[in-house]
Design an enzyme around this catalytic site. Structure first.
Site, short mmCIF file in Angstrom:
data_model
loop_
_atom_site.label_atom_id
_atom_site.label_comp_id
_atom_site.label_asym_id
_atom_site.label_seq_id
_atom_site.Cartn_x
_atom_site.Cartn_y
_atom_site.Cartn_z
N PHE A 191 34.90 45.07 30.26
CA PHE A 191 35.07 45.04 31.71
C PHE A 191 35.82 43.77 32.11
O PHE A 191 35.91 42.82 31.33
CB PHE A 191 33.71 45.07 32.40
CG PHE A 191 32.99 46.37 32.20
CD1 PHE A 191 33.29 47.48 32.99
CD2 PHE A 191 32.04 46.52 31.19
CE1 PHE A 191 32.64 48.69 32.80
CE2 PHE A 191 31.39 47.74 30.99
CZ PHE A 191 31.69 48.82 31.79
N GLN A 243 37.04 34.99 32.15
CA GLN A 243 36.27 36.17 31.72
C GLN A 243 35.14 35.75 30.77
O GLN A 243 33.99 36.17 30.93
CB GLN A 243 37.23 37.14 31.01
CG GLN A 243 36.81 38.58 31.07
CD GLN A 243 37.80 39.49 30.31
OE1 GLN A 243 37.37 40.35 29.56
NE2 GLN A 243 39.08 39.31 30.50
N GLU A 266 28.62 44.90 28.03
CA GLU A 266 29.76 45.24 27.16
C GLU A 266 29.28 45.64 25.77
O GLU A 266 29.78 46.59 25.17
CB GLU A 266 30.74 44.06 27.09
CG GLU A 266 31.45 43.81 28.42
CD GLU A 266 32.61 42.83 28.30
OE1 GLU A 266 32.62 42.02 27.36
OE2 GLU A 266 33.50 42.88 29.19
N HIS A 301 24.22 59.36 42.43
CA HIS A 301 25.54 58.85 42.83
C HIS A 301 25.82 57.53 42.13
O HIS A 301 24.93 56.68 42.04
CB HIS A 301 25.56 58.54 44.33
CG HIS A 301 25.62 59.72 45.24
ND1 HIS A 301 24.52 60.41 45.64
CD2 HIS A 301 26.69 60.31 45.84
CE1 HIS A 301 24.89 61.38 46.47
NE2 HIS A 301 26.20 61.35 46.61
N GLU A 309 31.25 36.22 32.00
CA GLU A 309 30.55 37.31 31.33
C GLU A 309 29.33 36.83 30.57
O GLU A 309 28.41 37.58 30.28
CB GLU A 309 31.51 38.05 30.39
CG GLU A 309 32.55 38.84 31.18
CD GLU A 309 33.50 39.64 30.31
OE1 GLU A 309 33.48 39.47 29.07
OE2 GLU A 309 34.26 40.44 30.88
N ASN A 337 16.45 56.21 40.71
CA ASN A 337 17.37 56.46 41.81
C ASN A 337 16.82 55.97 43.15
O ASN A 337 17.54 55.41 43.97
CB ASN A 337 17.67 57.96 41.87
CG ASN A 337 18.72 58.35 42.88
OD1 ASN A 337 19.56 57.53 43.25
ND2 ASN A 337 18.68 59.59 43.33
MN MN Z 1 35.46 41.73 29.52
MN MN Z 2 21.29 57.14 44.29
#
Ligand code: MN
Ligand code: MN
Length: 258
Positions: free
Chosen positions: A240, A249, A233, A103, A253, A134
């Site tokens: 993003f 930003q 990025e 997920h 970042e 996970n």
């Molecule tokens: Mn960015």
């Molecule tokens: Mn998971």
């Protein structure tokens, strides 16, 4: 901000998307052809019809999303909102592959209604993850986010997805042409009580991680994998936080959380 090719955002940042889940901006890269953006009530995503997985999933998270409905039972679900000419992956594309159905928006993060929880089991929210990732550092970061989101009035904006080898030839494929990422990223913007998406400042806390999709890491701590958003990025090719003013930003970042 992703210099130099995508540095097109204005000083004020790009206009906010109407979906709350895209309040930090719609992540974009230099190849828009394989970005099919979907806005759902519970999250937003970009789907890649070549890799047959999402490029990224983006969602808002605060305590109001947590409730008490039981976890969806049964198989993971084909996403019928994908265009007809897309391959709609299903539960069995991952069966026997050695990978978990990982997920992005965690099941526990959407437990207010049965519909909300069911939405996290759509295959457009899923990528192949080794179980050790996970159930290891990826899960521990999810638990950390749950704790942050349940702190009264705190609001998170989360973006997550896979990072792939440079060529298709080097990419592992499972099921009906489902590409396996070599690592995963997650970005978490943490806003304080009373703050909204427009209040992101240079001092706003941000978590950013890249975790390898491999076995043998189940005991690892999530914070061993912290990186900058700039690094995500660079490795993912996506810009993003494009709705955040450019100067802010640039600062957030480049900053690594301590
Ligand atoms: Mn960015
Ligand atoms: Mn998971």
């Amino acid at each position: 901000m992703l210099p130099p090719t995508s540095a097109t955002a204005s000083a004020m940042g790009k206009p906010a998307d109407p979906s709350i889940h895209l309040a930090m901006g719609v992540p974009t890269d230099d190849s828009p052809d394989d970005d099919y953006v979907m806005r759902k009530p519970q999250y937003a995503l970009s789907y890649n019809s070549t890799r047959n997985v999402p490029n990224w999933v983006s969602w808002q998270l605060d305590e109001t999303w947590f409730g008490s409905v039981p976890r969806h039972k049964g198989k993971f679900l084909e996403d019928r909102d994908l265009p007809r000419d897309f391959k709609r992956t299903n539960h069995d594309d991952y069966t026997g592959s050695g990978f978990d159905r990982g997920h992005m928006v965690r099941s526990e993060e959407r437990t207010r209604t049965a519909d909300d929880n069911r939405s996290t089991f759509l295959m457009t929210n899923i990528l192949p993850q080794y179980h050790d990732l996970n159930a290891g550092p990826w899960l521990r970061l999810e638990e950390h986010c749950e704790k942050l989101a349940k702190r009264e009035g705190q609001q998170l904006f989360v973006m997550a997805g896979g990072i792939f080898p440079r060529t298709k030839r080097a990419t592992q494929i499972i099921g009906r042409d489902v590409a396996v990422p070599s690592s995963f990223f997650k970005i978490v913007v943490i806003l304080q009580p009373g703050q909204g998406p427009k209040d992101v400042q240079t001092s706003t806390p941000i978590l950013a991680v890249i975790m390898p999709n491999e076995t043998g890491i189940q005991d690892h701590k999530w914070d061993d994998y912290q990186v900058t958003v700039d690094e995500i990025e660079k490795r993912s090719g996506y810009d993003f936080l494009s709705a955040v003013p450019e100067a802010v930003q640039r600062a957030i970042e480049a900053r690594r959380a301590d």
